[in-house]
Design a protein around this motif. Sequence first.
Motif, short mmCIF file in Angstrom:
data_model
loop_
_atom_site.label_atom_id
_atom_site.label_comp_id
_atom_site.label_asym_id
_atom_site.label_seq_id
_atom_site.Cartn_x
_atom_site.Cartn_y
_atom_site.Cartn_z
N LEU A 1 0.82 -1.21 0.00
CA LEU A 1 0.00 0.00 0.00
C LEU A 1 0.86 1.26 0.00
CD1 LEU A 1 -2.77 -1.12 2.51
CD2 LEU A 1 -3.08 -0.64 0.07
N ILE A 2 1.86 1.29 0.85
CA ILE A 2 2.75 2.47 0.91
C ILE A 2 3.48 2.64 -0.42
CG2 ILE A 2 4.82 3.41 2.02
CD1 ILE A 2 3.72 2.10 4.66
N ALA A 3 3.93 1.56 -1.03
CA ALA A 3 4.60 1.64 -2.33
C ALA A 3 3.66 2.22 -3.39
CB ALA A 3 5.11 0.26 -2.74
N HIS A 4 2.40 1.82 -3.35
CA HIS A 4 1.44 2.36 -4.31
C HIS A 4 1.19 3.85 -4.07
CE1 HIS A 4 -0.03 -0.97 -6.82
NE2 HIS A 4 0.57 -1.67 -5.87
N GLY A 5 1.14 4.26 -2.82
CA GLY A 5 1.02 5.68 -2.52
C GLY A 5 2.23 6.44 -3.02
N TYR A 6 3.40 5.88 -2.81
CA TYR A 6 4.64 6.52 -3.28
C TYR A 6 4.65 6.62 -4.79
CZ TYR A 6 9.54 7.43 -4.14
OH TYR A 6 10.71 7.98 -4.57
N GLN A 7 4.17 5.59 -5.46
CA GLN A 7 4.11 5.59 -6.92
C GLN A 7 3.22 6.73 -7.43
OE1 GLN A 7 2.07 2.21 -8.61
NE2 GLN A 7 3.47 2.16 -10.36
N LYS A 8 2.15 7.01 -6.72
CA LYS A 8 1.20 8.04 -7.15
C LYS A 8 1.68 9.46 -6.82
CE LYS A 8 -2.96 5.26 -6.64
NZ LYS A 8 -2.35 4.03 -6.18
N PHE B 1 -4.79 10.68 -12.81
CA PHE B 1 -6.14 10.23 -12.46
C PHE B 1 -7.15 10.79 -13.47
CE2 PHE B 1 -6.60 8.60 -7.87
CZ PHE B 1 -5.44 7.85 -7.96
N ALA B 2 -7.02 12.06 -13.82
CA ALA B 2 -7.94 12.67 -14.78
C ALA B 2 -7.83 11.96 -16.14
CB ALA B 2 -7.64 14.16 -14.93
N GLY B 3 -6.62 11.64 -16.55
CA GLY B 3 -6.42 10.95 -17.82
C GLY B 3 -7.02 9.55 -17.84
N MET B 4 -7.19 8.95 -16.68
CA MET B 4 -7.80 7.62 -16.60
C MET B 4 -9.32 7.72 -16.44
SD MET B 4 -5.12 5.39 -14.29
CE MET B 4 -5.02 6.51 -12.92
N GLY B 5 -9.83 8.95 -16.42
CA GLY B 5 -11.27 9.14 -16.31
C GLY B 5 -11.82 9.09 -14.90
N VAL B 6 -10.95 9.23 -13.91
CA VAL B 6 -11.39 9.21 -12.52
C VAL B 6 -12.10 10.53 -12.23
CG1 VAL B 6 -10.64 9.12 -10.11
CG2 VAL B 6 -9.50 7.70 -11.83
N PRO B 7 -13.37 10.48 -11.78
CA PRO B 7 -14.07 11.73 -11.45
C PRO B 7 -13.45 12.39 -10.22
CG PRO B 7 -15.47 9.82 -10.99
CD PRO B 7 -14.20 9.30 -11.58
#
Length: 163
Positions: A49-56, A69-75
């Motif tokens: 989980l921490i690695a995924h947060g770091y990735q973002k 996130f916007a490019g993936m269509g996340v509202p």
Amino acid sequence: MSTDRMPTETTKTSPAGTSADSDRRLFALPTAVRDWVLLIARVLLGVVLIAHGYQKWGMQGFADGVEMFAGMGVPAPAVALVFALAVEYVGGALMILGLFTPIVGLLVVLDMMGAFALVHAGAGIFVSSGGWELVAVIALAAATIAAVGPGRFSLDRALARRR
């Protein structure tokens, strides 16, 4: 009117507060082994989980994360990113510590359900194709740990003993 009554069932509880009947298994692991497995699972899930947060955020920065996130269509990409970062960074650390485990588990499941529905569902199963296998496994691990508890080596257990 019948005077027959169903016998009432008494449920014994174990020290962990679970029903003794629900803890019966054909082949049960020793409690010490189960506690070590839960510790290892919590630590590994927390690290992921921490690695995924770091990735973002840590690798890209907040603005780039919002753009991704916007490019993936996340509202509401900024709000979604803040939620994901909080769950992944803070939730990951709490999962490692075994603190507020049921709440953290639920939040991780919600985070992964969002990732599944908004990003990964249409890409098939395999993560190598952007699929949903990883988010499903993360959600399942979090739900399982939330359901069975964090084990003896956790702050949840230490705090419960002090009560």
